[in-house]
Enzyme design. Structure first.
Site, PDB file in Angstrom:
ATOM      1  N   PHE A 114       0.949  -1.171   0.047  1.00  0.00           N
ATOM      2  CA  PHE A 114       0.015   0.016   0.082  1.00  0.00           C
ATOM      3  C   PHE A 114       1.016   1.226  -0.153  1.00  0.00           C
ATOM      4  O   PHE A 114       2.017   1.253   0.189  1.00  0.00           O
ATOM      5  CB  PHE A 114      -0.813   0.012   1.094  1.00  0.00           C
ATOM      6  N   GLN A 227      -8.964  13.609   4.523  1.00  0.00           N
ATOM      7  CA  GLN A 227      -8.078  12.837   3.329  1.00  0.00           C
ATOM      8  C   GLN A 227      -8.823  12.833   2.049  1.00  0.00           C
ATOM      9  O   GLN A 227      -9.995  12.179   1.947  1.00  0.00           O
ATOM     10  CB  GLN A 227      -7.712  11.237   3.897  1.00  0.00           C
ATOM     11  N   HIS A 229      -8.982  10.684  -1.128  1.00  0.00           N
ATOM     12  CA  HIS A 229      -8.482   9.504  -1.672  1.00  0.00           C
ATOM     13  C   HIS A 229      -8.187   9.648  -3.225  1.00  0.00           C
ATOM     14  O   HIS A 229      -8.950  10.383  -3.749  1.00  0.00           O
ATOM     15  CB  HIS A 229      -9.335   8.289  -1.578  1.00  0.00           C
ATOM     16  N   LEU A 239     -15.420   4.367  -4.011  1.00  0.00           N
ATOM     17  CA  LEU A 239     -13.938   4.180  -4.066  1.00  0.00           C
ATOM     18  C   LEU A 239     -13.681   2.989  -4.946  1.00  0.00           C
ATOM     19  O   LEU A 239     -14.504   2.252  -5.159  1.00  0.00           O
ATOM     20  CB  LEU A 239     -13.979   3.759  -2.605  1.00  0.00           C
ATOM     21  N   GLU A 242      -7.208   1.474  -3.261  1.00  0.00           N
ATOM     22  CA  GLU A 242      -5.814   1.792  -3.566  1.00  0.00           C
ATOM     23  C   GLU A 242      -5.275   0.250  -3.592  1.00  0.00           C
ATOM     24  O   GLU A 242      -4.016   0.048  -4.368  1.00  0.00           O
ATOM     25  CB  GLU A 242      -5.045   2.201  -2.125  1.00  0.00           C
ATOM     26  N   ARG A 273      -1.065   9.136   0.191  1.00  0.00           N
ATOM     27  CA  ARG A 273      -2.346   9.533  -0.515  1.00  0.00           C
ATOM     28  C   ARG A 273      -2.447  10.888  -0.725  1.00  0.00           C
ATOM     29  O   ARG A 273      -2.905  11.432  -1.713  1.00  0.00           O
ATOM     30  CB  ARG A 273      -3.715   9.185   0.274  1.00  0.00           C
ATOM     31  N   HIS A 337     -12.566  11.068   1.565  1.00  0.00           N
ATOM     32  CA  HIS A 337     -12.660   9.747   2.031  1.00  0.00           C
ATOM     33  C   HIS A 337     -12.361   9.425   3.489  1.00  0.00           C
ATOM     34  O   HIS A 337     -13.121   8.543   4.026  1.00  0.00           O
ATOM     35  CB  HIS A 337     -11.414   8.885   1.378  1.00  0.00           C
ATOM     36  N   ARG A 372      -3.444   9.626   6.607  1.00  0.00           N
ATOM     37  CA  ARG A 372      -3.412   8.455   7.004  1.00  0.00           C
ATOM     38  C   ARG A 372      -2.855   7.557   5.979  1.00  0.00           C
ATOM     39  O   ARG A 372      -3.185   7.830   4.567  1.00  0.00           O
ATOM     40  CB  ARG A 372      -4.685   7.987   7.536  1.00  0.00           C
TER      41      ARG A 372
HETATM   42  C1  FAD Z   1     -15.341   2.789   0.953  1.00  0.00           C
HETATM   43  C2  FAD Z   1     -14.185   2.479   2.182  1.00  0.00           C
HETATM   44  C3  FAD Z   1     -13.233   2.023   2.148  1.00  0.00           C
HETATM   45  C4  FAD Z   1     -12.325   1.918   2.960  1.00  0.00           C
HETATM   46  N1  FAD Z   1     -11.144   0.738   2.845  1.00  0.00           N
HETATM   47  C5  FAD Z   1     -10.238   0.907   4.082  1.00  0.00           C
HETATM   48  C6  FAD Z   1      -9.321  -0.162   3.895  1.00  0.00           C
HETATM   49  O1  FAD Z   1      -9.355  -0.985   2.964  1.00  0.00           O
HETATM   50  N2  FAD Z   1      -8.441  -0.173   4.785  1.00  0.00           N
HETATM   51  C7  FAD Z   1      -8.554   0.626   5.893  1.00  0.00           C
HETATM   52  O2  FAD Z   1      -7.557   0.696   6.757  1.00  0.00           O
HETATM   53  N3  FAD Z   1      -9.605   1.585   5.910  1.00  0.00           N
HETATM   54  C8  FAD Z   1     -10.260   1.747   5.060  1.00  0.00           C
HETATM   55  N4  FAD Z   1     -11.378   2.660   4.946  1.00  0.00           N
HETATM   56  C9  FAD Z   1     -11.649   3.382   6.376  1.00  0.00           C
HETATM   57  C10 FAD Z   1     -12.127   2.422   7.349  1.00  0.00           C
HETATM   58  O3  FAD Z   1     -13.045   1.683   6.965  1.00  0.00           O
HETATM   59  C11 FAD Z   1     -12.878   3.207   8.454  1.00  0.00           C
HETATM   60  O4  FAD Z   1     -12.171   4.217   8.961  1.00  0.00           O
HETATM   61  C12 FAD Z   1     -13.275   2.496   9.638  1.00  0.00           C
HETATM   62  O5  FAD Z   1     -13.867   1.313   9.181  1.00  0.00           O
HETATM   63  C13 FAD Z   1     -14.171   3.054  10.664  1.00  0.00           C
HETATM   64  O6  FAD Z   1     -14.675   2.174  11.421  1.00  0.00           O
HETATM   65  P1  FAD Z   1     -15.258   2.503  12.764  1.00  0.00           P
HETATM   66  O7  FAD Z   1     -15.578   1.513  13.594  1.00  0.00           O
HETATM   67  O8  FAD Z   1     -14.500   3.716  13.498  1.00  0.00           O
HETATM   68  O9  FAD Z   1     -16.750   3.286  12.284  1.00  0.00           O
HETATM   69  P2  FAD Z   1     -17.944   2.831  11.230  1.00  0.00           P
HETATM   70  O10 FAD Z   1     -17.533   1.121  10.742  1.00  0.00           O
HETATM   71  O11 FAD Z   1     -17.973   3.713  10.399  1.00  0.00           O
HETATM   72  O12 FAD Z   1     -19.220   2.400  12.386  1.00  0.00           O
HETATM   73  C14 FAD Z   1     -19.708   3.398  12.983  1.00  0.00           C
HETATM   74  C15 FAD Z   1     -20.841   2.833  13.730  1.00  0.00           C
HETATM   75  O13 FAD Z   1     -21.436   3.929  14.318  1.00  0.00           O
HETATM   76  C16 FAD Z   1     -22.910   3.800  14.759  1.00  0.00           C
HETATM   77  N5  FAD Z   1     -23.383   5.322  15.033  1.00  0.00           N
HETATM   78  C17 FAD Z   1     -23.058   6.170  14.441  1.00  0.00           C
HETATM   79  N6  FAD Z   1     -23.523   7.329  14.938  1.00  0.00           N
HETATM   80  C18 FAD Z   1     -24.492   6.680  15.621  1.00  0.00           C
HETATM   81  C19 FAD Z   1     -25.704   7.385  16.428  1.00  0.00           C
HETATM   82  N7  FAD Z   1     -26.006   8.612  16.741  1.00  0.00           N
HETATM   83  N8  FAD Z   1     -26.359   6.302  17.316  1.00  0.00           N
HETATM   84  C20 FAD Z   1     -26.109   5.087  17.187  1.00  0.00           C
HETATM   85  N9  FAD Z   1     -25.270   4.601  16.583  1.00  0.00           N
HETATM   86  C21 FAD Z   1     -24.384   5.252  15.571  1.00  0.00           C
HETATM   87  C22 FAD Z   1     -23.276   3.371  13.202  1.00  0.00           C
HETATM   88  O14 FAD Z   1     -24.731   2.504  13.123  1.00  0.00           O
HETATM   89  C23 FAD Z   1     -22.110   2.212  12.936  1.00  0.00           C
HETATM   90  O15 FAD Z   1     -22.381   1.101  13.598  1.00  0.00           O
HETATM   91  C24 FAD Z   1     -12.364   2.870   4.159  1.00  0.00           C
HETATM   92  C25 FAD Z   1     -13.233   3.474   4.207  1.00  0.00           C
HETATM   93  C26 FAD Z   1     -14.289   3.532   3.109  1.00  0.00           C
HETATM   94  C27 FAD Z   1     -15.397   4.581   3.282  1.00  0.00           C
END
Ligand code: FAD
Length: 558
Positions: A114, A227, A229, A239, A242, A273, A337, A372
């Site tokens: 990556f 960021q 992307h 998306l 990468e 990135r 992103h 990042r």
């Molecule tokens: C398309 C895409 C591809 C990606 N690919 C990669 C990758 O390959 N590698 C990498 O390292 N990172 C990647 N990222 C970044 C990474 O996926 C995210 O930063 C990470 O998954 C975020 O995880 P999280 O657990 O913090 O939040 P999330 O997975 O966003 O979960 C948030 C949670 O909070 C809950 N929530 C939010 N607000 C409330 C509320 N008010 N009340 C109750 N529940 C709430 C939602 O229901 C959800 O369950 C990618 C991001 C995207 C968008």
């Protein structure tokens, strides 16, 4: 009133990992999530998760240094060391839980390279890594009997005497608003991607946790660090992972030239990135793009590789553009992103507010600093998710429940009733949301400058004013998603305000914050994080120094 030792808000990777850790410590643990757990945005993660595994001669210090350099020296090095050191164990643990990581020809866990890293240290499940991890963690959480409040929306934190003692949440199905008492609350609500338009993020990624913690007194840090992307689909911002470049795809301009050789002669397409996005934007600005895009070319990788390791993005390209990646280059552009900033925490996820923790994209530990590295976010979610779960459980297990008034939900109930009571004035959530998204995408994107950021800050103020009178058209109680969208918009506007305020504060270019009016990095004055704390008159901005352990800042080239 409901009560649990530990309440985790969010069922993405950070939330599930935190809940698992807390439950395994013996704490009565619940997750509250506004969508079904496996619909969290983590599910969309494609490319993979970084770790330096020693059995293949890799070294956590190399990973840590790549992360520090990637962050443009804004990441806190103590936190980066923790993350890089714990990465190997975290990935092996996921494997043992049942994540079916892709393997190489020898049968060992396969890796891909990556951006911003010399070595291939990204572990992956084809191009559906997030989905694979999320489903396995959900199984683990169910095994530990964690209670999941599914499709419940958290509207505020219960604060008593400066301590967080639970949350107020709305059961979206019934519209009922309830107080849920807790000894520790962990916010794992993900990023704020949808404050921008377009964005690679799911529609549910609306900065709720940041919007909840901020008025409760927590600091939002590094919010200017957004960021872009390098490879999002033309027009709609979907998306293209990468991993495509990790597998060897080229970036071409309108002349068919691999332009990255001008900007990053060593790492080419796999520079950081921020560097690649800036290079693309420069090519486009200087007239070597087509319709605001450059091209991602995978043809030389061959049909078989594309159909096995990158089948998901090939489907995306077919569905949205009618392009088969094996036959034709695809038009792409930099797109919003990820947010490097968020709720300021220590390496145990703790905020300065007793009882309040944060992990995952909503938090800022800070391991990503100004930029990042790809595949470091999934790592961040599991490492600091686990740590915050352990710390929150330890706190909860050593104390009784704090006192919480029976009327804890009352304020939110009245606030929501008054929202629903508003008269139609022709305005709508959709309009305000679009205006906010386009404003940020215009002025706080790959390039920024003073005038533009001032314009954005003013526009956001005006949108906040409109929001105060904004009607919610659907009035019902049951599954009122219009109401949910309205509440989310409030959180996003607060985040947007801090994004502008932080951007205007940082008087230099670093990482993703590239100011055309101040194009150089200023280590003398700006090896500092920008923090915003809430006040009735708007964000109070301050700075705190970056933590250094062993890597002195040097010029950043790739
Ligand atoms: C398309 C895409 C591809 C990606 N690919 C990669 C990758 O390959 N590698 C990498 O390292 N990172 C990647 N990222 C970044 C990474 O996926 C995210 O930063 C990470 O998954 C975020 O995880 P999280 O657990 O913090 O939040 P999330 O997975 O966003 O979960 C948030 C949670 O909070 C809950 N929530 C939010 N607000 C409330 C509320 N008010 N009340 C109750 N529940 C709430 C939602 O229901 C959800 O369950 C990618 C991001 C995207 C968008």
């Amino acid at each position: 009133m409901y009560e649990h030792d530990v309440v985790v808000v969010g069922a993405g990777l950070a939330g599930m990992r935190a809940a698992l850790a807390a439950a395994q410590q013996g704490a009565d643990t619940a997750i509250i999530t506004k969508v079904h757990p496996v619909r969290s945005h983590s599910n969309a993660a494609q490319g993979g998760i970084n770790a330096a595994l020693t059995d293949r001669g890799d070294d956590w210090e190399d990973h840590a240094y790549a992360t520090v350099k990637g962050s443009d020296y804004l990441g806190d090095q103590d936190a980066i060391e923790v993350m890089a050191q714990e990465a190997g164990a975290a990935v092996i643990e996921l494997e043992h839980m049942g994540v079916i990581f892709s393997r190489d020809e020898t049968g060992h866990l396969g890796t891909r390279r990556f951006g911003g890293q010399e070595r291939a240290r990204t572990f992956f499940v084809a191009d559906i890594t997030g989905q694979a991890m999320l489903h396995v963690l959900y199984e683990q959480v169910m095994k530990e009997n964690v209670r999941v409040y599914e499709e419940w929306f958290v509207t505020s934190l219960i604060m008593v005497d400066g301590e967080c003692r639970g949350v107020v949440a709305m059961d979206i199905m019934s519209g009922k608003i309830e107080a849920i008492r807790a000894k520790s609350v962990i916010l794992c609500t993900g990023g704020v991607g949808r404050a921008y338009e377009p964005s690679t993020n799911g529609l549910i990624v609306t900065g709720d946790g940041m919007g909840l913690a901020y008025p409760a007194g927590a600091a939002l840090m590094d919010m200017e660090m957004i960021q872009y992307h390098p490879t999002t689909l033309k027009g709609n911002g979907v998306l293209i992972t990468e991993a495509a470049r990790g597998e060897g795809a080229y970036l071409l301009n309108s002349e068919g030239d691999r332009f990255m050789k001008t900007y990053a002669p060593n790492m080419l397409e796999l520079a950081s990135r921020d560097v690649v996005s800036r290079s693309e934007a420069t090519e486009i600005q200087e007239g070597r793009g087509v319709d605001g895009c450059v091209f991602l070319d995978l043809r030389h990788l061959g049909r078989e590789l594309i159909e096995t390791k990158l089948s998901y993005i090939n489907e995306v390209a077919l569905d949205y553009m009618n392009i088969n990646l094996a036959d034709e280059p695809i038009p792409i552009q930099p797109g919003m992103h990820y947010i490097m900033g968020g709720i300021k925490t220590d390496v145990w996820g703790a905020t300065p507010i007793p009882g309040l923790y944060a992990a995952g994209e909503c938090a800022c530990v800070s391991v990503h600093g100004g930029n990042r590295l790809g595949a470091n976010s999934l790592l961040d979610t599991v490492v600091f998710g686990r740590r915050s779960g352990e710390a929150a459980a330890a706190r909860a297990l050593e104390r009784p429940f704090g006192r919480v008034s029976e009327h804890a939900a009352y304020l939110d109930e009245t606030r929501i009733i008054s929202l629903l009571d508003r008269k139609d004035n022709g305005d709508s959530v959709a309009k305000v949301r679009l205006a906010m998204g386009e404003t940020l995408n215009e002025h706080l994107a790959v390039f920024r400058e003073e005038q533009g950021m001032q314009t954005a800050a003013k526009a956001i103020q005006q949108l906040k004013e409109r929001y105060r009178y904004m009607p919610v058209k659907a009035k019902g109680k049951v599954f009122n998603t219009a109401l949910v969208f309205a509440l989310e918009l409030g959180f996003m506007l607060d985040c947007a305000e801090t994004i502008c305020a932080s951007g205007l504060t940082r008087k230099e270019s670093r990482g993703a914050h590239y100011r055309t009016d101040m194009p150089t990095r200023d280590d003398e004055n700006w090896l500092k994080h920008v923090t915003c704390t809430w006040s009735p008159d708007g964000p109070v901005v301050d700075t705190i120094p970056v933590t250094f352990t062993r890597w002195e800042p040097v010029e950043r080239t790739y």
